[in-house]
Each structure stands twice: as structure tokens, then as C-alpha cells.
Motif scaffolding. Structure first.
Motif, PDB file in Angstrom:
ATOM      1  N   THR A 119       0.502  -0.900  -0.476  1.00 16.81           N
ATOM      2  CA  THR A 119       0.218   0.099   0.234  1.00 16.81           C
ATOM      3  C   THR A 119       1.339   1.051   0.174  1.00 16.81           C
ATOM      4  O   THR A 119       0.533   2.298  -0.693  1.00 16.81           O
ATOM      5  N   TYR A 120       1.999   1.485   0.211  1.00 16.82           N
ATOM      6  CA  TYR A 120       2.816   2.434   1.019  1.00 16.82           C
ATOM      7  C   TYR A 120       3.853   2.168   0.296  1.00 16.82           C
ATOM      8  O   TYR A 120       5.584   2.454   0.906  1.00 16.82           O
ATOM      9  N   ALA A 121       4.792   1.475  -0.716  1.00 13.81           N
ATOM     10  CA  ALA A 121       5.445   0.812  -1.413  1.00 13.81           C
ATOM     11  C   ALA A 121       6.155   2.042  -1.609  1.00 13.81           C
ATOM     12  O   ALA A 121       7.273   2.168  -1.298  1.00 13.81           O
ATOM     13  N   ARG A 122       6.098   3.324  -2.345  1.00 12.76           N
ATOM     14  CA  ARG A 122       7.016   4.648  -2.634  1.00 12.76           C
ATOM     15  C   ARG A 122       7.287   4.869  -0.826  1.00 12.76           C
ATOM     16  O   ARG A 122       8.818   5.592  -0.679  1.00 12.76           O
ATOM     17  N   ILE A 123       6.610   5.173  -0.058  1.00 12.83           N
ATOM     18  CA  ILE A 123       7.053   5.950   1.666  1.00 12.83           C
ATOM     19  C   ILE A 123       7.951   4.329   1.944  1.00 12.83           C
ATOM     20  O   ILE A 123       8.797   4.898   2.844  1.00 12.83           O
ATOM     21  N   VAL A 124       7.890   3.275   1.844  1.00  8.20           N
ATOM     22  CA  VAL A 124       8.304   2.392   2.115  1.00  8.20           C
ATOM     23  C   VAL A 124       9.921   2.373   1.488  1.00  8.20           C
ATOM     24  O   VAL A 124      10.710   2.355   2.713  1.00  8.20           O
ATOM     25  N   ALA A 125       9.881   2.677   0.272  1.00 15.17           N
ATOM     26  CA  ALA A 125      11.188   2.660  -0.021  1.00 15.17           C
ATOM     27  C   ALA A 125      11.986   4.113  -0.065  1.00 15.17           C
ATOM     28  O   ALA A 125      13.178   3.712   0.139  1.00 15.17           O
ATOM     29  N   LEU A 126      11.446   4.818   0.412  1.00 15.20           N
ATOM     30  CA  LEU A 126      12.521   6.136   0.797  1.00 15.20           C
ATOM     31  C   LEU A 126      12.270   6.085   2.303  1.00 15.20           C
ATOM     32  O   LEU A 126      14.111   6.348   2.429  1.00 15.20           O
ATOM     33  N   ASP A 127      11.837   5.306   3.323  1.00 16.78           N
ATOM     34  CA  ASP A 127      12.125   5.414   4.331  1.00 16.78           C
ATOM     35  C   ASP A 127      13.588   3.901   4.010  1.00 16.78           C
ATOM     36  O   ASP A 127      15.088   4.494   4.998  1.00 16.78           O
TER      37      ASP A 127
END
Length: 198
Positions: A119-127
Motif C-alpha cells: 500500500t505504501y511502497a514509495r514511502i517504504v522505499a524512501l524510508d
């Protein structure tokens, strides 16, 4: 607005915005939402050099998270995902601003584990990218490469200017390690090139 100002590296007005927001919502929203405002305030304090106050505000945000939740969070407060994940991610940014790379890396890891990657792939990737940067800055290059690899996994199917920029920064960070022939850096660079050309 305070968060956006910090992203744009304009902290001079962010602290007042964060303080104003926190004072206006105090006692009027659920504790999870109040934690989001408190951690934004903590980041503003850190950005303006108020170390002790920033740490105290991080603790206050954690206390709000641990408190009985009460009402449901409003939909707008969930824009970055679960409150726990957002507070840990922002806590990492506070620690990073204060120069605590180990603490920042730990908080990014907790934030990542607190979000659904689908659901939050972009945020997970950036973290994960930010966590890897903290690990590399501490000298843990192989650990950083593994974390960057997980970030690349999370970016699969994500089309974002920020993820592309993160991959380009990663490639620059890996340059000295590739030059030394570190295999994990070379493998990761090949993945990065494929990602950027895809």
C-alpha cells in the motif's frame, strides 16, 4: 505547511507553524493524530538547533502513540499511512538532524516494518533509502547495500521523481565502494542502472 517547509529546507518559519498547529489541535483530536503534530513540532525544534526540546517532544509524541487511542483518526491524518509508522519515520528525521545516525537508522527500520509495503511502497522505499544512508554514514557499507537492495525491491512498479532521485543519489554514494571493487556495491549499481533505464 511545517512539514513542507522542512522538506524544502526552509526551517525558519516551520517551528512557528508547527507550534501553532499543535496548540490548535491539542485536546481536539485523537491521541494518534496529536502524536503526528508533536513529532512535526519535534522536527522543527531539531531543525532550529533546540536539541533538548526536540528530544522531549519526541518523547511526548511516543506517549501520545502509547495512550489509549479514543476516537478514530481523521482521514487526512492517514495520508502517510499508520500514525505509528509516520511518527517513527519523522523521529528518524529528528535524530538525523541531531546527528544521531544510529538512532535514525533504527527509527527508519521501525517505520518500514510498520507500513504495508504493497500500500505504501514509495514511502517504504524512501524510508529504506534513508536508513541505508545512515548505515553507510556509520561505515556499515554491506549492511547499507542490503538495505538499499530492499529499497530497490520496494520500488518495483513505483514511478516517482523522488524514487528516481533517491536511486541517483544512491549510485553516487556507492561510487567509492564500487571503485574499491566491493561486490555488493557493484551489483546494486547494476540494479540501479536497470531501474533508471526502465
Amino acid at each position: 505547511m511545517a512539514r513542507q517547509g522542512m522538506k524544502l529546507h526552509q526551517p525558519e518559519h516551520c517551528l512557528a507553524l508547527a507550534e501553532n498547529g499543535l496548540s490548535r489541535i491539542h485536546g481536539k483530536v485523537d491521541t494518534q493524530t496529536e502524536a503526528l503534530f508533536a513529532i512535526t513540532h519535534a522536527h522543527g525544534l531539531a531543525k532550529t538547533g533546540k536539541r533538548r526540546s526536540a528530544i522531549q517532544e519526541v518523547e511526548r509524541a511516543r506517549a501520545y502513540l502509547a495512550a489509549e487511542q479514543g476516537d478514530e483518526m481523521p482521514f487526512w491524518a492517514l495520508a502517510w499511512g499508520p500514525a505509528t509508522a509516520t511518527v517513527h519515520s519523522r523521529t528518524a528525521k529528528v535524530f538525523e538532524t541531531l546527528g544521531d545516525r544510529r538512532g535514525a537508522a533504527e527509527q527508519y527500520a521501525i517505520a518500514t516494518a510498520s507500513r504495508s509495503p504493497g500500500t505504501y511502497a514509495r514511502i517504504v522505499a524512501l524510508d529504506l533509502v534513508a536508513q541505508a544512508e545512515m548505515q553507510a554514514a556509520q561505515g556499515g557499507v554491506e549492511q547499507a547495500c542490503a538495505t538499499w537492495g530492499r529499497a530497490m525491491d520496494a520500488m518495483d512498479g513505483v514511478h516517482s521523481v523522488r524514487t528516481r532521485k533517491a536511486v541517483m543519489v544512491m549510485r553516487r554514494s556507492l561510487t567509492p565502494f564500487r571503485a574499491r571493487g566491493l561486490r555488493c556495491a557493484q551489483d546494486l549499481d547494476e540494479r540501479a542502472i536497470d531501474f533508471l533505464n526502465g
